[in-house]
Design a protein around this motif. Structure first.
Motif, PDB file in Angstrom:
ATOM      1  N   GLU A 112       0.827  -1.214   0.000  1.00 27.85           N
ATOM      2  CA  GLU A 112       0.000   0.000   0.000  1.00 27.85           C
ATOM      3  C   GLU A 112       0.859   1.261   0.000  1.00 27.85           C
ATOM      4  O   GLU A 112       0.573   2.225  -0.697  1.00 27.85           O
ATOM      5  CB  GLU A 112      -0.874   0.022   1.253  1.00 27.85           C
ATOM      6  N   GLU A 113       1.908   1.242   0.804  1.00 27.11           N
ATOM      7  CA  GLU A 113       2.740   2.438   0.970  1.00 27.11           C
ATOM      8  C   GLU A 113       3.609   2.711  -0.261  1.00 27.11           C
ATOM      9  O   GLU A 113       3.750   3.850  -0.689  1.00 27.11           O
ATOM     10  CB  GLU A 113       3.637   2.252   2.213  1.00 27.11           C
ATOM     11  N   TYR A 114       4.217   1.660  -0.811  1.00 30.33           N
ATOM     12  CA  TYR A 114       5.224   1.870  -1.855  1.00 30.33           C
ATOM     13  C   TYR A 114       4.787   1.402  -3.250  1.00 30.33           C
ATOM     14  O   TYR A 114       5.532   1.610  -4.223  1.00 30.33           O
ATOM     15  CB  TYR A 114       6.538   1.170  -1.478  1.00 30.33           C
ATOM     16  N   GLY A 115       3.650   0.721  -3.331  1.00 30.91           N
ATOM     17  CA  GLY A 115       3.183   0.256  -4.629  1.00 30.91           C
ATOM     18  C   GLY A 115       4.096  -0.775  -5.286  1.00 30.91           C
ATOM     19  O   GLY A 115       4.162  -0.873  -6.508  1.00 30.91           O
ATOM     20  N   VAL A 116       4.788  -1.569  -4.470  1.00 28.36           N
ATOM     21  CA  VAL A 116       5.703  -2.586  -5.015  1.00 28.36           C
ATOM     22  C   VAL A 116       4.975  -3.928  -5.151  1.00 28.36           C
ATOM     23  O   VAL A 116       3.850  -4.092  -4.683  1.00 28.36           O
ATOM     24  CB  VAL A 116       6.938  -2.752  -4.085  1.00 28.36           C
ATOM     25  N   GLU A 117       5.623  -4.874  -5.831  1.00 31.36           N
ATOM     26  CA  GLU A 117       5.053  -6.218  -6.006  1.00 31.36           C
ATOM     27  C   GLU A 117       5.201  -7.022  -4.709  1.00 31.36           C
ATOM     28  O   GLU A 117       6.250  -6.988  -4.069  1.00 31.36           O
ATOM     29  CB  GLU A 117       5.813  -6.977  -7.102  1.00 31.36           C
ATOM     30  N   HIS A 118       4.163  -7.775  -4.361  1.00 31.57           N
ATOM     31  CA  HIS A 118       4.242  -8.708  -3.233  1.00 31.57           C
ATOM     32  C   HIS A 118       4.614 -10.077  -3.788  1.00 31.57           C
ATOM     33  O   HIS A 118       3.819 -10.701  -4.497  1.00 31.57           O
ATOM     34  CB  HIS A 118       2.882  -8.761  -2.531  1.00 31.57           C
ATOM     35  N   ILE A 119       5.819 -10.516  -3.523  1.00 30.93           N
ATOM     36  CA  ILE A 119       6.253 -11.826  -4.014  1.00 30.93           C
ATOM     37  C   ILE A 119       6.235 -12.808  -2.852  1.00 30.93           C
ATOM     38  O   ILE A 119       7.070 -12.735  -1.955  1.00 30.93           O
ATOM     39  CB  ILE A 119       7.662 -11.753  -4.647  1.00 30.93           C
ATOM     40  N   THR A 120       5.248 -13.707  -2.870  1.00 28.63           N
ATOM     41  CA  THR A 120       5.100 -14.632  -1.750  1.00 28.63           C
ATOM     42  C   THR A 120       4.983 -16.061  -2.257  1.00 28.63           C
ATOM     43  O   THR A 120       4.004 -16.437  -2.911  1.00 28.63           O
ATOM     44  CB  THR A 120       3.893 -14.247  -0.859  1.00 28.63           C
ATOM     45  N   THR A 121       6.014 -16.842  -1.987  1.00 30.62           N
ATOM     46  CA  THR A 121       6.021 -18.227  -2.456  1.00 30.62           C
ATOM     47  C   THR A 121       4.921 -19.035  -1.764  1.00 30.62           C
ATOM     48  O   THR A 121       4.351 -19.937  -2.371  1.00 30.62           O
ATOM     49  CB  THR A 121       7.394 -18.871  -2.203  1.00 30.62           C
ATOM     50  N   GLY A 122       4.599 -18.703  -0.504  1.00 25.62           N
ATOM     51  CA  GLY A 122       3.559 -19.441   0.215  1.00 25.62           C
ATOM     52  C   GLY A 122       2.220 -19.338  -0.491  1.00 25.62           C
ATOM     53  O   GLY A 122       1.557 -20.348  -0.756  1.00 25.62           O
ATOM     54  N   ASP A 123       1.801 -18.109  -0.839  1.00 30.37           N
ATOM     55  CA  ASP A 123       0.513 -17.927  -1.533  1.00 30.37           C
ATOM     56  C   ASP A 123       0.546 -18.591  -2.905  1.00 30.37           C
ATOM     57  O   ASP A 123      -0.429 -19.226  -3.323  1.00 30.37           O
ATOM     58  CB  ASP A 123       0.195 -16.430  -1.712  1.00 30.37           C
ATOM     59  N   ALA A 124       1.671 -18.429  -3.618  1.00 29.55           N
ATOM     60  CA  ALA A 124       1.774 -19.025  -4.955  1.00 29.55           C
ATOM     61  C   ALA A 124       1.653 -20.546  -4.867  1.00 29.55           C
ATOM     62  O   ALA A 124       0.967 -21.175  -5.684  1.00 29.55           O
ATOM     63  CB  ALA A 124       3.103 -18.631  -5.601  1.00 29.55           C
ATOM     64  N   LEU A 125       2.288 -21.132  -3.867  1.00 29.38           N
ATOM     65  CA  LEU A 125       2.213 -22.594  -3.722  1.00 29.38           C
ATOM     66  C   LEU A 125       0.818 -23.040  -3.289  1.00 29.38           C
ATOM     67  O   LEU A 125       0.303 -24.049  -3.781  1.00 29.38           O
ATOM     68  CB  LEU A 125       3.253 -23.070  -2.697  1.00 29.38           C
ATOM     69  N   ARG A 126       0.200 -22.284  -2.380  1.00 23.02           N
ATOM     70  CA  ARG A 126      -1.159 -22.661  -1.944  1.00 23.02           C
ATOM     71  C   ARG A 126      -2.145 -22.645  -3.113  1.00 23.02           C
ATOM     72  O   ARG A 126      -3.058 -23.461  -3.183  1.00 23.02           O
ATOM     73  CB  ARG A 126      -1.648 -21.735  -0.822  1.00 23.02           C
ATOM     74  N   ALA A 127      -1.931 -21.714  -4.054  1.00 24.60           N
ATOM     75  CA  ALA A 127      -2.827 -21.639  -5.214  1.00 24.60           C
ATOM     76  C   ALA A 127      -2.584 -22.796  -6.187  1.00 24.60           C
ATOM     77  O   ALA A 127      -3.395 -23.043  -7.082  1.00 24.60           O
ATOM     78  CB  ALA A 127      -2.629 -20.307  -5.935  1.00 24.60           C
ATOM     79  N   ASN A 128      -1.461 -23.494  -6.001  1.00 28.61           N
ATOM     80  CA  ASN A 128      -1.102 -24.593  -6.916  1.00 28.61           C
ATOM     81  C   ASN A 128      -0.712 -25.857  -6.152  1.00 28.61           C
ATOM     82  O   ASN A 128       0.172 -26.596  -6.575  1.00 28.61           O
ATOM     83  CB  ASN A 128       0.074 -24.168  -7.804  1.00 28.61           C
ATOM     84  N   LYS A 129      -1.420 -26.095  -5.050  1.00 28.42           N
ATOM     85  CA  LYS A 129      -1.037 -27.191  -4.155  1.00 28.42           C
ATOM     86  C   LYS A 129      -1.040 -28.563  -4.812  1.00 28.42           C
ATOM     87  O   LYS A 129      -0.294 -29.450  -4.427  1.00 28.42           O
ATOM     88  CB  LYS A 129      -2.014 -27.239  -2.972  1.00 28.42           C
ATOM     89  N   ASP A 130      -1.941 -28.736  -5.791  1.00 30.76           N
ATOM     90  CA  ASP A 130      -2.073 -30.056  -6.405  1.00 30.76           C
ATOM     91  C   ASP A 130      -1.423 -30.153  -7.778  1.00 30.76           C
ATOM     92  O   ASP A 130      -1.624 -31.119  -8.505  1.00 30.76           O
ATOM     93  CB  ASP A 130      -3.559 -30.432  -6.480  1.00 30.76           C
ATOM     94  N   MET A 131      -0.617 -29.143  -8.114  1.00 27.88           N
ATOM     95  CA  MET A 131       0.112 -29.164  -9.380  1.00 27.88           C
ATOM     96  C   MET A 131       1.174 -30.273  -9.333  1.00 27.88           C
ATOM     97  O   MET A 131       1.864 -30.440  -8.329  1.00 27.88           O
ATOM     98  CB  MET A 131       0.782 -27.796  -9.534  1.00 27.88           C
ATOM     99  N   GLU A 132       1.274 -31.020 -10.448  1.00 33.86           N
ATOM    100  CA  GLU A 132       2.316 -32.044 -10.513  1.00 33.86           C
ATOM    101  C   GLU A 132       3.646 -31.397 -10.882  1.00 33.86           C
ATOM    102  O   GLU A 132       3.736 -30.703 -11.884  1.00 33.86           O
ATOM    103  CB  GLU A 132       1.968 -33.110 -11.567  1.00 33.86           C
ATOM    104  N   THR A 133       4.676 -31.599 -10.068  1.00 30.64           N
ATOM    105  CA  THR A 133       6.010 -31.119 -10.420  1.00 30.64           C
ATOM    106  C   THR A 133       6.928 -32.345 -10.495  1.00 30.64           C
ATOM    107  O   THR A 133       6.505 -33.464 -10.197  1.00 30.64           O
ATOM    108  CB  THR A 133       6.568 -30.156  -9.346  1.00 30.64           C
ATOM    109  N   ASP A 134       8.170 -32.119 -10.877  1.00 27.56           N
ATOM    110  CA  ASP A 134       9.129 -33.226 -10.917  1.00 27.56           C
ATOM    111  C   ASP A 134       9.345 -33.838  -9.534  1.00 27.56           C
ATOM    112  O   ASP A 134       9.940 -34.905  -9.393  1.00 27.56           O
ATOM    113  CB  ASP A 134      10.487 -32.725 -11.434  1.00 27.56           C
ATOM    114  N   TYR A 135       8.875 -33.129  -8.494  1.00 29.09           N
ATOM    115  CA  TYR A 135       9.122 -33.560  -7.113  1.00 29.09           C
ATOM    116  C   TYR A 135       7.834 -33.963  -6.415  1.00 29.09           C
ATOM    117  O   TYR A 135       7.789 -34.074  -5.202  1.00 29.09           O
ATOM    118  CB  TYR A 135       9.809 -32.439  -6.334  1.00 29.09           C
ATOM    119  N   GLY A 136       6.761 -34.140  -7.176  1.00 29.60           N
ATOM    120  CA  GLY A 136       5.470 -34.433  -6.569  1.00 29.60           C
ATOM    121  C   GLY A 136       4.676 -33.151  -6.390  1.00 29.60           C
ATOM    122  O   GLY A 136       5.040 -32.112  -6.935  1.00 29.60           O
TER     123      GLY A 136
END
Ligand code: AP5
Ligand code: ZN
Length: 208
Positions: free
Chosen positions: A22-46
């Motif tokens: 809100e203060e600086y208008g920068v990008e929020h880069i959060t691996t936790g949210d990104a992973l939660r949105a793709n929890k069941d995606m198949e990767t090379d590691y399951g």
């Protein structure tokens, strides 16, 4: 600014990242949210779920890929939340981005357990609450969008303890890593969210 927000699970990284955006208008880069949105995606590691629901780290290649892609859209700056989480991720990040400051949100273990086990989240809009510290107006219902709130799968007491152990063993060494680079700035994370934000903002102002 290019901010790397460091701190254990439950320290308030997500809560404070919203203020930074809100203060600086920068990008929020959060691996936790990104992973939660793709929890069941198949990767090379399951599937990410197999690691997350136990409280373990998802393998580095999966999260490194998320971050590299997100950095491409972050010319105006960013706040990294939940990444890096071990030395190998920190070294990878070093090759792909310059960081201005690494605020460390300091919160004691008992408080972390209280915060995480009492957290409730909105599955629709992502808003975060706490049954005691930040309750919604109507119990169990999101103020923003009216959806029913849920508990995150990894916020059970057993998984919370595992996450804290993983933090101690894997992520804590990053404190020294960034201290040696002169980037670390400790912020007391135990005040109210507003008090923490005042300290955090001052820390960012001083560093940029
Ligand atoms: P992730 O989603 O990143 O979770 P985390 O680091 O464990 O952090 P949290 O989101 O639990 O806490 P937070 O610090 O954001 O606190 P919040 O603001 O919500 O990661 C989840 C999983 O994904 C990992 O376990 C792993 O499996 C995987 N993963 C993610 N990134 C990875 C990576 N880089 N490498 C490998 N695997 C990865 O606040 C917590 C609660 O406290 C809320 O209820 C809030 O309302 C309340 N609260 C906040 N501030 C205050 C305050 N000042 N006073 C009182 N209450 C407060
Ligand atoms: Zn909502």
């Amino acid at each position: 600014p290019r901010i790397l927000l460091l701190g254990p699970p439950g320290a308030g990284k997500g809560t404070q990242s919203k203020n930074v955006v809100e203060e600086y208008g920068v990008e929020h880069i959060t691996t936790g949210d990104a992973l939660r949105a793709n929890k069941d995606m198949e990767t090379d590691y399951g599937k990410p779920r197999e690691y997350m629901d136990r409280g373990d780290l998802v393998p580095d290649p999966v999260v490194n890929e998320i971050v590299v892609t997100a950095l491409e859209d972050a010319d105006e700056g960013f706040v990294l939340d939940g990444y890096p989480r071990n030395l190998s991720q920190a070294e990878f990040l070093d090759e792909h981005a310059t960081i201005d400051v690494v605020p460390l949100l300091d919160v004691g273990r008992e408080e972390l357990i209280r915060r995480l086990t009492g957290r409730r989240v909105c599955p629709e809009c992502g808003a975060t609450y706490h049954v005691e510290f930040n309750p919604p107006e109507t119990e169990g219902v999101c103020d923003e969008c009216g959806s029913d709130l849920v508990q995150r799968d990894d916020d059970t007491e057993e998984t919370v303890r595992e996450r804290l152990t993983v933090y101690e063993e894997n992520t804590k060494p990053l404190v020294e890593f960034y201290e040696e680079r002169g980037l670390l700035a400790r912020v007391d994370g135990e005040g109210t969210p507003d008090e923490v934000w005042q300290d955090l903002r001052q820390t960012v102002e001083e560093a940029t």
